[in-house]
Design an enzyme around this catalytic site. Structure first.
Site, PDB file in Angstrom:
ATOM      1  N   GLU A 182       2.882  -4.274  17.268  1.00 24.73           N
ATOM      2  CA  GLU A 182       2.583  -3.295  16.228  1.00 24.73           C
ATOM      3  C   GLU A 182       1.175  -2.763  16.407  1.00 24.73           C
ATOM      4  O   GLU A 182       0.451  -3.177  17.319  1.00 24.73           O
ATOM      5  CB  GLU A 182       2.712  -3.941  14.843  1.00 24.73           C
ATOM      6  CG  GLU A 182       1.750  -5.090  14.603  1.00 24.73           C
ATOM      7  CD  GLU A 182       2.001  -5.813  13.288  1.00 24.73           C
ATOM      8  OE1 GLU A 182       2.962  -5.455  12.574  1.00 24.73           O
ATOM      9  OE2 GLU A 182       1.232  -6.739  12.971  1.00 24.73           O
ATOM     10  N   LYS A 218       4.649  -8.883   4.195  1.00 19.71           N
ATOM     11  CA  LYS A 218       3.342  -8.263   3.932  1.00 19.71           C
ATOM     12  C   LYS A 218       2.540  -9.224   3.052  1.00 19.71           C
ATOM     13  O   LYS A 218       2.254  -8.963   1.886  1.00 19.71           O
ATOM     14  CB  LYS A 218       3.542  -6.917   3.239  1.00 19.71           C
ATOM     15  CG  LYS A 218       2.273  -6.083   3.150  1.00 19.71           C
ATOM     16  CD  LYS A 218       2.215  -5.028   4.205  1.00 19.71           C
ATOM     17  CE  LYS A 218       1.000  -4.133   3.995  1.00 19.71           C
ATOM     18  NZ  LYS A 218       1.081  -2.864   4.675  1.00 19.71           N
ATOM     19  N   THR A 267       0.863  -1.176   0.000  1.00 17.39           N
ATOM     20  CA  THR A 267       0.000   0.000   0.000  1.00 17.39           C
ATOM     21  C   THR A 267       0.900   1.226   0.000  1.00 17.39           C
ATOM     22  O   THR A 267       1.708   1.402   0.912  1.00 17.39           O
ATOM     23  CB  THR A 267      -0.926  -0.005   1.224  1.00 17.39           C
ATOM     24  OG1 THR A 267      -1.606  -1.256   1.296  1.00 17.39           O
ATOM     25  CG2 THR A 267      -1.952   1.110   1.128  1.00 17.39           C
TER      26      THR A 267
END
Length: 274
Positions: free
Chosen positions: A171, A139, A27
């Site tokens: 996270e 990812k 992204t």
């Protein structure tokens, strides 16, 4: 949206992204008609595909991204998905897969700049992150932990914090976490779970480029948050969002937006402008 370079909104049901979450994604912030940190995103995507053994040709991606950006506007959010493609009996993939390449562009959320200026409130989620050193940092498309955590997030909070099963901070739902303790910038160790974000890497690189900025990766938990003078989350689209309040179970921790957080925001902005 482009699928293998063609304008379409359809994907075969047999695609392994649909069947098993078998793939990777990026992204990317678009600003001034340019994908920011493009090379870093491409390198991570390539590394993830190599680890997952997806033989994807990434060479058309820049031209496809530029084509979508040209029709969308000066700013936005670019999303790239690479799946292994269709086929394979059960979990076993085909011997010679034909990967699927998906490129999308979306508007940039309007409240992101405000959060960067004024800071956010965050919530500690109950759902734990799954630990797997073989996939840590990647990812990949399997994001059910983040989906489950998002279901918990109250409307008045802009981000959730996630821990592993042992209770160590790892996270945010969509971000990486940093904190300042005694002048040192700390971020959680991601050797067992979590996403090694492109913006996280950019921040670490900025610190290493400036002798006055000390950074370290290590195990972090609630006690560290209680000792921290500054805390922020980051990703490649939001940049840096200072945290002004954390609700951690029954505890409420408050912070001021500190000088180191503001300095890193400025350094990243200067780097992007070059």
């Amino acid at each position: 949206m482009l699928v293998n370079g063609q304008h379409q909104n359809l994907l075969p049901v047999a695609d392994r992204a649909v069947q098993y979450g078998d793939g990777a994604f990026e992204t990317i912030l678009v600003r001034g008609h340019q994908p920011v940190l493009w090379q870093q995103h491409l390198e991570r995507l390539r590394a993830t595909c190599q680890t997952l053994q997806i033989p994807a040709d990434l060479s058309p991606l820049r031209a496809e991204a530029d084509a979508l950006i040209a029709t969308h506007g000066a700013s936005g959010v670019l999303k790239i998905i690479i799946s292994r493609g269709a086929g394979g009996r059960g979990y076993g993939p085909p011997e010679s897969p034909s990967p699927t390449r998906i490129v999308q562009i979306h508007p940039l959320p309007q409240d992101y700049p405000q959060h960067a200026r004024e800071g956010i409130h965050v919530f500690k989620c109950r759902h734990p992150l799954s630990s797997n050193p073989a996939l840590a940092g990647l990812k990949h498309l399997n994001r059910l932990d983040q989906v489950m955590a998002s279901l918990e997030l109250p409307a008045q909070f802009q981000e959730g914090l996630m821990c592993n099963a042992a209770g160590d901070l790892i996270e945010g739902i969509k971000s990486n976490v940093f904190m300042v303790i005694d002048g040192v910038l700390l971020t959680p160790d991601l050797s067992h779970c979590g996403v090694a974000g492109v913006m996280r890497a950019a921040i670490i690189a900025q610190c290493k480029a400036h002798a006055s900025l000390n950074v370290a990766e290590r195990k972090l938990d609630l006690e560290d948050l209680e000792s921290a003078s500054e805390v922020f989350v980051c990703n490649s689209v939001m940049g840096i969002w200072p945290i002004t309040q954390i609700r951690w179970n029954q505890a409420v921790l408050s912070y001021k937006i500190g000088a180191l957080t503001r300095r890193l925001q400025s350094l990243l902005a200067e780097d992007e402008a070059r």
